[in-house]
Design a protein around this motif. Structure first.
Motif, PDB file in Angstrom:
ATOM      1  N   VAL A 187       0.643  -1.256   0.003  1.00 10.52           N
ATOM      2  CA  VAL A 187       0.227  -0.083   0.001  1.00 10.52           C
ATOM      3  C   VAL A 187       0.865   1.406  -0.063  1.00 10.52           C
ATOM      4  O   VAL A 187       1.510   1.447   0.962  1.00 10.52           O
ATOM      5  CB  VAL A 187      -0.957   0.082   1.208  1.00 10.52           C
ATOM      6  CG1 VAL A 187      -2.024   1.311   1.190  1.00 10.52           C
ATOM      7  CG2 VAL A 187      -1.568  -1.192   1.464  1.00 10.52           C
ATOM      8  N   GLN A 188       0.549   2.028  -0.948  1.00 12.82           N
ATOM      9  CA  GLN A 188       1.299   3.315  -1.125  1.00 12.82           C
ATOM     10  C   GLN A 188       0.548   4.285  -0.480  1.00 12.82           C
ATOM     11  O   GLN A 188      -0.470   4.521  -0.922  1.00 12.82           O
ATOM     12  CB  GLN A 188       1.816   3.805  -2.317  1.00 12.82           C
ATOM     13  CG  GLN A 188       2.760   5.100  -2.541  1.00 12.82           C
ATOM     14  CD  GLN A 188       2.921   5.394  -4.016  1.00 12.82           C
ATOM     15  OE1 GLN A 188       2.571   4.856  -4.970  1.00 12.82           O
ATOM     16  NE2 GLN A 188       4.199   6.037  -4.040  1.00 12.82           N
ATOM     17  N   VAL A 189       0.864   5.100   0.608  1.00  9.11           N
ATOM     18  CA  VAL A 189       0.181   6.070   1.203  1.00  9.11           C
ATOM     19  C   VAL A 189       0.683   7.406   1.166  1.00  9.11           C
ATOM     20  O   VAL A 189       1.824   7.528   1.014  1.00  9.11           O
ATOM     21  CB  VAL A 189      -0.315   5.614   2.680  1.00  9.11           C
ATOM     22  CG1 VAL A 189      -0.983   4.527   2.753  1.00  9.11           C
ATOM     23  CG2 VAL A 189       1.027   5.630   3.541  1.00  9.11           C
ATOM     24  N   GLU A 190      -0.072   8.375   1.222  1.00  5.06           N
ATOM     25  CA  GLU A 190       0.367   9.849   1.156  1.00  5.06           C
ATOM     26  C   GLU A 190       0.748  10.056   2.807  1.00  5.06           C
ATOM     27  O   GLU A 190       0.020   9.847   3.754  1.00  5.06           O
ATOM     28  CB  GLU A 190      -0.820  10.789   1.016  1.00  5.06           C
ATOM     29  CG  GLU A 190      -0.410  11.903   0.647  1.00  5.06           C
ATOM     30  CD  GLU A 190      -1.644  12.869   0.057  1.00  5.06           C
ATOM     31  OE1 GLU A 190      -1.858  12.878  -1.095  1.00  5.06           O
ATOM     32  OE2 GLU A 190      -2.334  13.233   0.899  1.00  5.06           O
ATOM     33  N   GLY A 191       1.938  10.615   2.737  1.00  2.31           N
ATOM     34  CA  GLY A 191       2.292  10.839   4.164  1.00  2.31           C
ATOM     35  C   GLY A 191       3.220   9.709   4.729  1.00  2.31           C
ATOM     36  O   GLY A 191       3.138   8.394   3.983  1.00  2.31           O
TER      37      GLY A 191
ATOM     38  N   PHE B  12       1.641  12.648  -7.431  1.00  2.00           N
ATOM     39  CA  PHE B  12       2.364  13.019  -6.411  1.00  2.00           C
ATOM     40  C   PHE B  12       2.371  14.546  -6.174  1.00  2.00           C
ATOM     41  O   PHE B  12       1.871  15.482  -7.137  1.00  2.00           O
ATOM     42  CB  PHE B  12       3.938  12.931  -6.934  1.00  2.00           C
ATOM     43  CG  PHE B  12       4.137  11.344  -6.889  1.00  2.00           C
ATOM     44  CD1 PHE B  12       4.352  10.708  -5.686  1.00  2.00           C
ATOM     45  CD2 PHE B  12       4.268  10.722  -8.227  1.00  2.00           C
ATOM     46  CE1 PHE B  12       4.810   9.671  -5.784  1.00  2.00           C
ATOM     47  CE2 PHE B  12       4.528   9.188  -8.025  1.00  2.00           C
ATOM     48  CZ  PHE B  12       4.647   8.626  -7.009  1.00  2.00           C
ATOM     49  N   ARG B  13       2.845  15.089  -4.830  1.00  2.00           N
ATOM     50  CA  ARG B  13       2.805  16.357  -4.413  1.00  2.00           C
ATOM     51  C   ARG B  13       4.103  16.539  -3.867  1.00  2.00           C
ATOM     52  O   ARG B  13       4.353  15.820  -3.135  1.00  2.00           O
ATOM     53  CB  ARG B  13       1.472  16.732  -3.381  1.00  2.00           C
ATOM     54  CG  ARG B  13       0.225  16.661  -4.202  1.00  2.00           C
ATOM     55  CD  ARG B  13      -0.968  17.071  -3.132  1.00  2.00           C
ATOM     56  NE  ARG B  13      -1.633  16.202  -2.483  1.00  2.00           N
ATOM     57  CZ  ARG B  13      -2.564  16.347  -2.050  1.00  2.00           C
ATOM     58  NH1 ARG B  13      -2.823  17.673  -1.199  1.00  2.00           N
ATOM     59  NH2 ARG B  13      -3.463  15.119  -1.671  1.00  2.00           N
ATOM     60  N   LYS B  14       4.740  17.466  -4.409  1.00  2.00           N
ATOM     61  CA  LYS B  14       6.210  17.843  -3.851  1.00  2.00           C
ATOM     62  C   LYS B  14       6.303  18.203  -2.763  1.00  2.00           C
ATOM     63  O   LYS B  14       7.602  17.807  -1.949  1.00  2.00           O
ATOM     64  CB  LYS B  14       6.892  18.735  -4.838  1.00  2.00           C
ATOM     65  CG  LYS B  14       6.267  20.203  -4.467  1.00  2.00           C
ATOM     66  CD  LYS B  14       7.246  21.387  -5.306  1.00  2.00           C
ATOM     67  CE  LYS B  14       6.777  22.670  -4.919  1.00  2.00           C
ATOM     68  NZ  LYS B  14       7.821  23.645  -5.544  1.00  2.00           N
ATOM     69  N   ASP B  15       5.438  18.471  -1.883  1.00  2.00           N
ATOM     70  CA  ASP B  15       5.303  18.968  -0.483  1.00  2.00           C
ATOM     71  C   ASP B  15       4.831  17.702   0.480  1.00  2.00           C
ATOM     72  O   ASP B  15       5.105  17.985   1.717  1.00  2.00           O
ATOM     73  CB  ASP B  15       4.674  20.171  -0.072  1.00  2.00           C
ATOM     74  CG  ASP B  15       5.323  21.200  -0.850  1.00  2.00           C
ATOM     75  OD1 ASP B  15       6.714  21.313  -1.248  1.00  2.00           O
ATOM     76  OD2 ASP B  15       4.586  22.193  -1.202  1.00  2.00           O
ATOM     77  N   ILE B  16       4.475  16.890  -0.075  1.00  2.00           N
ATOM     78  CA  ILE B  16       3.936  15.628   0.845  1.00  2.00           C
ATOM     79  C   ILE B  16       4.562  14.251   0.308  1.00  2.00           C
ATOM     80  O   ILE B  16       4.435  13.883  -0.693  1.00  2.00           O
ATOM     81  CB  ILE B  16       2.261  15.395   0.612  1.00  2.00           C
ATOM     82  CG1 ILE B  16       1.730  16.695   1.096  1.00  2.00           C
ATOM     83  CG2 ILE B  16       1.891  14.328   1.553  1.00  2.00           C
ATOM     84  CD1 ILE B  16       0.262  16.854   0.868  1.00  2.00           C
ATOM     85  N   PRO B  17       5.384  13.746   1.186  1.00  2.00           N
ATOM     86  CA  PRO B  17       5.990  12.339   1.064  1.00  2.00           C
ATOM     87  C   PRO B  17       5.006  11.333   0.661  1.00  2.00           C
ATOM     88  O   PRO B  17       3.888  11.564   1.385  1.00  2.00           O
ATOM     89  CB  PRO B  17       7.034  12.278   2.153  1.00  2.00           C
ATOM     90  CG  PRO B  17       6.300  13.051   3.247  1.00  2.00           C
ATOM     91  CD  PRO B  17       5.580  14.386   2.473  1.00  2.00           C
ATOM     92  N   THR B  18       5.672  10.005   0.313  1.00  2.00           N
ATOM     93  CA  THR B  18       4.678   9.109   0.291  1.00  2.00           C
ATOM     94  C   THR B  18       5.594   7.787   0.873  1.00  2.00           C
ATOM     95  O   THR B  18       7.031   8.052   0.823  1.00  2.00           O
ATOM     96  CB  THR B  18       4.122   8.499  -1.247  1.00  2.00           C
ATOM     97  OG1 THR B  18       5.383   8.202  -2.035  1.00  2.00           O
ATOM     98  CG2 THR B  18       3.525   9.692  -1.785  1.00  2.00           C
ATOM     99  N   CYS B  19       4.925   6.807   1.375  1.00  2.00           N
ATOM    100  CA  CYS B  19       5.802   5.727   1.867  1.00  2.00           C
ATOM    101  C   CYS B  19       4.629   4.367   1.374  1.00  2.00           C
ATOM    102  O   CYS B  19       3.491   4.390   1.054  1.00  2.00           O
ATOM    103  CB  CYS B  19       6.009   5.766   3.103  1.00  2.00           C
ATOM    104  SG  CYS B  19       4.816   5.335   4.550  1.00  2.00           S
ATOM    105  N   TRP B  20       5.675   3.256   1.585  1.00  2.00           N
ATOM    106  CA  TRP B  20       4.807   1.949   1.357  1.00  2.00           C
ATOM    107  C   TRP B  20       4.463   1.163   2.770  1.00  2.00           C
ATOM    108  O   TRP B  20       5.373   1.208   3.789  1.00  2.00           O
ATOM    109  CB  TRP B  20       5.774   1.036   0.509  1.00  2.00           C
ATOM    110  CG  TRP B  20       5.570   1.495  -0.859  1.00  2.00           C
ATOM    111  CD1 TRP B  20       6.397   2.391  -1.416  1.00  2.00           C
ATOM    112  CD2 TRP B  20       4.711   1.098  -1.942  1.00  2.00           C
ATOM    113  NE1 TRP B  20       6.230   2.638  -2.810  1.00  2.00           N
ATOM    114  CE2 TRP B  20       5.187   2.101  -3.185  1.00  2.00           C
ATOM    115  CE3 TRP B  20       3.743   0.112  -2.061  1.00  2.00           C
ATOM    116  CZ2 TRP B  20       4.497   1.741  -4.545  1.00  2.00           C
ATOM    117  CZ3 TRP B  20       2.876   0.086  -3.422  1.00  2.00           C
ATOM    118  CH2 TRP B  20       3.363   0.732  -4.465  1.00  2.00           C
ATOM    119  N   LEU B  21       3.463   0.372   2.663  1.00  2.00           N
ATOM    120  CA  LEU B  21       3.201  -0.291   3.964  1.00  2.00           C
ATOM    121  C   LEU B  21       3.024  -1.741   3.376  1.00  2.00           C
ATOM    122  O   LEU B  21       2.525  -1.883   2.230  1.00  2.00           O
ATOM    123  CB  LEU B  21       1.799   0.044   4.567  1.00  2.00           C
ATOM    124  CG  LEU B  21       1.869   1.512   5.112  1.00  2.00           C
ATOM    125  CD1 LEU B  21       0.322   1.732   5.548  1.00  2.00           C
ATOM    126  CD2 LEU B  21       2.492   1.836   6.146  1.00  2.00           C
TER     127      LEU B  21
END
Length: 180
Positions: free
Chosen positions: A74-78, A122-131
């Motif tokens: 799951v790729q999530v915002e933040g 993608f938003r340049k100011d908000i990172p994403t990560c994977w779960l």
């Protein structure tokens, strides 16, 4: 002997053989008679879909009382913190009830991950990560609702496994036949 197909469903494909006139269907990828999906994946989700010619096996795979674990990338915002991960692990109160506890951990982007068409926003100011998220039930859009409930909306959802079956070595749009 029961037959089972492991299909890596691409983004945008609907989990039925009959055409709806708007989306690609299973018929665009699988020309095998008398197999039926054991469960579903939303059109905007990707990954493992099982199909079988055995109604009893189909029921065992999909019936909640058999609690087949389903693991998702799951790729999530933040970037979820320990509190958010613990909430997922305890279970989340959704409008249709409490979810069962999940296994939830941060992970690196999956190796060999294919590009999605269209790409994730993608938003340049908000990172994403994977779960790495494993659930033992299948409420409608459950994973998306769970991550949103803890403040980290899902951007991309890939089902990696159902029980012992995985998408390892299976490119999007490809399938593998085996005996169950």
């Amino acid at each position: 002997m029961s037959r089972i197909l492991l299909f890596n469903k691409p983004y945008g494909v609907i989990c039925q053989f009959s055409r709806d006139g708007m989306h690609p269907t299973l018929a665009d990828y699988i020309a095998v008679p008398d197999v039926y999906p054991a469960g579903r994946l939303d059109t905007d989700s990707e990954g493992l879909l099982l199909l079988t010619d055995d109604g009893k096996l189909q029921h065992r795979i999909t019936d909640p009382k058999h609690k087949q674990p389903k693991t998702y990338w799951v790729q999530v915002e933040g970037i979820p913190d320990a509190t958010a991960l613990e909430q997922l692990r305890r279970g989340i109160q959704l409008k249709d009830g409490m979810t069962l506890p999940a296994e939830a951990n941060l992970m690196a982007e999956p190796q060999g991950l294919w590009l999605r068409d269209p790409p994730v926003r993608f938003r340049k100011d908000i990172p994403t990560c994977w779960l790495w998220l494993t659930i033992h039930e299948g409420k409608n859009r459950q994973v998306r609702r769970m991550t949103a409930a803890v403040g980290f909306p899902t951007l991309r959802l890939i089902r990696y496994s159902i029980g012992k079956w995985t998408i390892d070595g299976l490119a999007p749009g490809k399938w593998l036949s085996m005996h169950a």
